[in-house]
Design a protein around this motif. Sequence first.
Motif, PDB file in Angstrom:
ATOM      1  N   ILE A 165       0.824  -1.206   0.000  1.00 22.63           N
ATOM      2  CA  ILE A 165       0.000   0.000   0.000  1.00 22.63           C
ATOM      3  C   ILE A 165       0.859   1.258   0.000  1.00 22.63           C
ATOM      4  O   ILE A 165       2.039   1.236   0.375  1.00 22.63           O
ATOM      5  N   GLU A 166       0.238   2.369  -0.414  1.00 19.12           N
ATOM      6  CA  GLU A 166       0.944   3.641  -0.555  1.00 19.12           C
ATOM      7  C   GLU A 166       1.030   4.368   0.787  1.00 19.12           C
ATOM      8  O   GLU A 166       0.420   5.419   1.000  1.00 19.12           O
ATOM      9  N   VAL A 167       1.827   3.785   1.662  1.00 14.29           N
ATOM     10  CA  VAL A 167       2.097   4.370   2.975  1.00 14.29           C
ATOM     11  C   VAL A 167       3.590   4.201   3.240  1.00 14.29           C
ATOM     12  O   VAL A 167       4.163   3.153   2.918  1.00 14.29           O
ATOM     13  N   ASN A 168       4.210   5.210   3.822  1.00 11.96           N
ATOM     14  CA  ASN A 168       5.648   5.183   4.051  1.00 11.96           C
ATOM     15  C   ASN A 168       6.064   3.970   4.884  1.00 11.96           C
ATOM     16  O   ASN A 168       5.583   3.787   6.008  1.00 11.96           O
ATOM     17  N   ARG A 169       6.945   3.165   4.327  1.00 12.14           N
ATOM     18  CA  ARG A 169       7.352   1.912   4.978  1.00 12.14           C
ATOM     19  C   ARG A 169       8.113   2.171   6.272  1.00 12.14           C
ATOM     20  O   ARG A 169       7.857   1.529   7.297  1.00 12.14           O
ATOM     21  N   VAL A 170       9.067   3.080   6.232  1.00  9.13           N
ATOM     22  CA  VAL A 170       9.947   3.310   7.387  1.00  9.13           C
ATOM     23  C   VAL A 170       9.173   3.895   8.558  1.00  9.13           C
ATOM     24  O   VAL A 170       9.338   3.478   9.704  1.00  9.13           O
ATOM     25  N   LYS A 171       8.288   4.852   8.275  1.00  5.46           N
ATOM     26  CA  LYS A 171       7.627   5.583   9.355  1.00  5.46           C
ATOM     27  C   LYS A 171       6.379   4.889   9.908  1.00  5.46           C
ATOM     28  O   LYS A 171       6.103   4.975  11.109  1.00  5.46           O
ATOM     29  N   TYR A 172       5.624   4.217   9.034  1.00 11.32           N
ATOM     30  CA  TYR A 172       4.279   3.846   9.455  1.00 11.32           C
ATOM     31  C   TYR A 172       3.930   2.367   9.369  1.00 11.32           C
ATOM     32  O   TYR A 172       2.799   1.999   9.689  1.00 11.32           O
ATOM     33  N   ASP A 173       4.842   1.505   8.960  1.00 10.79           N
ATOM     34  CA  ASP A 173       4.467   0.102   8.771  1.00 10.79           C
ATOM     35  C   ASP A 173       3.930  -0.524  10.058  1.00 10.79           C
ATOM     36  O   ASP A 173       2.915  -1.220  10.040  1.00 10.79           O
ATOM     37  N   SER A 174       4.594  -0.285  11.172  1.00 10.40           N
ATOM     38  CA  SER A 174       4.142  -0.889  12.431  1.00 10.40           C
ATOM     39  C   SER A 174       2.810  -0.301  12.883  1.00 10.40           C
ATOM     40  O   SER A 174       1.947  -1.019  13.416  1.00 10.40           O
ATOM     41  N   ILE A 175       2.605   0.989  12.648  1.00 15.29           N
ATOM     42  CA  ILE A 175       1.349   1.652  13.034  1.00 15.29           C
ATOM     43  C   ILE A 175       0.185   1.102  12.217  1.00 15.29           C
ATOM     44  O   ILE A 175      -0.875   0.736  12.768  1.00 15.29           O
ATOM     45  N   ILE A 176       0.373   1.041  10.899  1.00 14.33           N
ATOM     46  CA  ILE A 176      -0.686   0.550  10.016  1.00 14.33           C
ATOM     47  C   ILE A 176      -1.022  -0.900  10.326  1.00 14.33           C
ATOM     48  O   ILE A 176      -2.201  -1.301  10.362  1.00 14.33           O
ATOM     49  N   ASN A 177      -0.011  -1.722  10.576  1.00 17.94           N
ATOM     50  CA  ASN A 177      -0.289  -3.128  10.836  1.00 17.94           C
ATOM     51  C   ASN A 177      -0.887  -3.368  12.215  1.00 17.94           C
ATOM     52  O   ASN A 177      -1.611  -4.343  12.415  1.00 17.94           O
ATOM     53  N   SER A 178      -0.637  -2.464  13.149  1.00 21.19           N
ATOM     54  CA  SER A 178      -1.337  -2.535  14.423  1.00 21.19           C
ATOM     55  C   SER A 178      -2.825  -2.281  14.207  1.00 21.19           C
ATOM     56  O   SER A 178      -3.688  -2.980  14.765  1.00 21.19           O
ATOM     57  N   ARG A 179      -3.135  -1.301  13.362  1.00 17.73           N
ATOM     58  CA  ARG A 179      -4.535  -1.019  13.032  1.00 17.73           C
ATOM     59  C   ARG A 179      -5.159  -2.209  12.305  1.00 17.73           C
ATOM     60  O   ARG A 179      -6.316  -2.568  12.560  1.00 17.73           O
ATOM     61  N   PHE A 180      -4.395  -2.810  11.390  1.00 17.25           N
ATOM     62  CA  PHE A 180      -4.923  -3.935  10.629  1.00 17.25           C
ATOM     63  C   PHE A 180      -5.223  -5.125  11.542  1.00 17.25           C
ATOM     64  O   PHE A 180      -6.256  -5.795  11.388  1.00 17.25           O
ATOM     65  N   GLU A 181      -4.351  -5.386  12.489  1.00 14.04           N
ATOM     66  CA  GLU A 181      -4.587  -6.478  13.445  1.00 14.04           C
ATOM     67  C   GLU A 181      -5.871  -6.244  14.225  1.00 14.04           C
ATOM     68  O   GLU A 181      -6.675  -7.165  14.423  1.00 14.04           O
TER      69      GLU A 181
ATOM     70  N   ASN B  38     -12.009  -6.962  14.770  1.00 16.67           N
ATOM     71  CA  ASN B  38     -13.204  -6.114  14.891  1.00 16.67           C
ATOM     72  C   ASN B  38     -13.106  -5.077  16.009  1.00 16.67           C
ATOM     73  O   ASN B  38     -14.124  -4.635  16.549  1.00 16.67           O
ATOM     74  N   SER B  39     -11.886  -4.700  16.348  1.00 21.59           N
ATOM     75  CA  SER B  39     -11.710  -3.661  17.366  1.00 21.59           C
ATOM     76  C   SER B  39     -11.173  -2.355  16.771  1.00 21.59           C
ATOM     77  O   SER B  39     -10.787  -1.446  17.495  1.00 21.59           O
ATOM     78  N   TYR B  40     -11.146  -2.282  15.451  1.00 21.70           N
ATOM     79  CA  TYR B  40     -10.774  -1.042  14.757  1.00 21.70           C
ATOM     80  C   TYR B  40     -11.711  -0.879  13.573  1.00 21.70           C
ATOM     81  O   TYR B  40     -11.769  -1.730  12.678  1.00 21.70           O
ATOM     82  N   SER B  41     -12.459   0.205  13.555  1.00 20.71           N
ATOM     83  CA  SER B  41     -13.462   0.422  12.517  1.00 20.71           C
ATOM     84  C   SER B  41     -12.900   1.278  11.380  1.00 20.71           C
ATOM     85  O   SER B  41     -12.190   2.262  11.622  1.00 20.71           O
ATOM     86  N   ILE B  42     -13.232   0.905  10.158  1.00 19.65           N
ATOM     87  CA  ILE B  42     -12.848   1.723   9.003  1.00 19.65           C
ATOM     88  C   ILE B  42     -14.091   2.276   8.303  1.00 19.65           C
ATOM     89  O   ILE B  42     -14.014   2.734   7.166  1.00 19.65           O
ATOM     90  N   GLU B  43     -15.219   2.241   8.998  1.00 14.99           N
ATOM     91  CA  GLU B  43     -16.472   2.729   8.395  1.00 14.99           C
ATOM     92  C   GLU B  43     -16.421   4.212   8.067  1.00 14.99           C
ATOM     93  O   GLU B  43     -17.163   4.677   7.203  1.00 14.99           O
ATOM     94  N   ASP B  44     -15.563   4.954   8.754  1.00 18.33           N
ATOM     95  CA  ASP B  44     -15.436   6.385   8.476  1.00 18.33           C
ATOM     96  C   ASP B  44     -14.104   6.716   7.803  1.00 18.33           C
ATOM     97  O   ASP B  44     -13.723   7.880   7.684  1.00 18.33           O
ATOM     98  N   LYS B  45     -13.382   5.686   7.350  1.00 17.60           N
ATOM     99  CA  LYS B  45     -12.069   5.882   6.725  1.00 17.60           C
ATOM    100  C   LYS B  45     -12.219   5.753   5.212  1.00 17.60           C
ATOM    101  O   LYS B  45     -12.410   4.668   4.678  1.00 17.60           O
ATOM    102  N   SER B  46     -12.124   6.870   4.500  1.00 27.46           N
ATOM    103  CA  SER B  46     -12.364   6.837   3.062  1.00 27.46           C
ATOM    104  C   SER B  46     -11.114   6.514   2.248  1.00 27.46           C
ATOM    105  O   SER B  46     -11.219   6.173   1.067  1.00 27.46           O
ATOM    106  N   ASN B  47      -9.949   6.593   2.853  1.00 26.00           N
ATOM    107  CA  ASN B  47      -8.707   6.349   2.115  1.00 26.00           C
ATOM    108  C   ASN B  47      -8.697   4.941   1.517  1.00 26.00           C
ATOM    109  O   ASN B  47      -9.107   3.974   2.161  1.00 26.00           O
ATOM    110  N   GLU B  48      -8.185   4.823   0.289  1.00 23.80           N
ATOM    111  CA  GLU B  48      -8.139   3.519  -0.394  1.00 23.80           C
ATOM    112  C   GLU B  48      -7.261   2.497   0.321  1.00 23.80           C
ATOM    113  O   GLU B  48      -7.411   1.290   0.122  1.00 23.80           O
TER     114      GLU B  48
END
Length: 302
Positions: A101-117, A122-132
Motif C-alpha cells: 500500500i501507498e504508505v511510508n514503509r519506514v515511518k508507518y508500517d508498524s502503526i498501520i499493521n497494528s490497526r490492521f490487526e 473487529n476492534s478497529y473500525s474503518i467505516e469512516d475511513k475513506s482512504n483507499e
Amino acid sequence: MKKLTSLIVVLILLTSCKKQIDQTAEKNQEAGKLNRIAAPNQFIGKNKSQAMVLGVFHFSNASMDSYKKKFSFNILEEKRQAELDTLIEKIAAYRPTKILIEVNRVKYDSIINSRFEHYLSNSYSIEDKSNEVYQIGFKLAKKLGHHKVYCSDATAEWFGVQLDWDNYDGEEYMKSRGQYLKANRYDYNAIYRMHDSLKTQQSLTDHLIMLNHPESRLKDHQAYLTGTILAGAGDNYLGADSVGKWYRRNLRIFANAYDLTDFENEERLLLIYGSGHVWQLRQFFMDSPDYDYVEPNDYLTE
C-alpha cells in the motif's frame, strides 16, 4: 633416412592439427559460454514472481498532487460501497499473496499493521475511513485471509538546485527563458479535469479500467517529459531535477517491493497506488528478470 624424415613431417602435421582442433574447441567452448550469458533467460530466477500495480485515484481527496480535485467522491456511500465490493471481488481473483500500500514503509508500517490487526479482530473500525488504503487494502487483505499488509511507499528528498522558493515564480522564470509556451503546448490539465469529472459518472470498476489502460498511463507519464522536464534546461535544470525526484521515489517503491518479495515461493504482489505511479512501476517490474507483470485490466474487465 627418407622414412625418418617423412615420419617427422607426419608427426609435426598431426601435432599441428591437434593444436588447431584444441584451439577451435576452446574457442567454441568460450563462444558457448558467451552465448549462454547472452541468452535472454540466462538470469531469470527459477521461481519468477508476479506483480500487479492497481492504479487508483485518491478516495480521500488528499490534494497532494499538482492538480487539485474539483469533483467530490464519497466511497462511503451505499452505492459506492456496493461498487467497491464488486471491485474487490474482481481483484481477489488474482489471489495476491502480499498487498503493498501507498504508505511510508519506514515511518508507518508498524502503526498501520497494528490497526490492521485490530481491524481483523473487529476492534478497529474503518467505516469512516475513506482512504483507499483502508477501503481496498484492508478489506481485500481480510477477504484473502492475510495477517499483514505491507507499507511500501518512500520519500524522495529534493536533491536539485536550491532557490529562494518563497520568491520563486516558475511561470515568469520559464517565460524569461523562452520555455513557457513549449512547456505548455499540451493541456494535460484538461485530461486531469476530465478524469476528475468521470469518476462521479462511471462505476468504480469502469473508472479504474480507464485509469489503468496503458495508453492512459503513458499519456500521464508524458506530462513529465514534455512540460515538467523543460524548466531551467540550459540553466539550473529545475525541471529535470523534479522529474529525477519523481523517478527516485518510484525506484525506492520498487526497491521496497523487491525487498519484500520471497523468490523461493510463488509470490503474487499487488501494489495499490495513485495512478500516476503506474507507468514507472509497471516498467520497472516488466524490465526486471524476476517478475512477470500482470495487467489489472485483465481482471477488472472480467
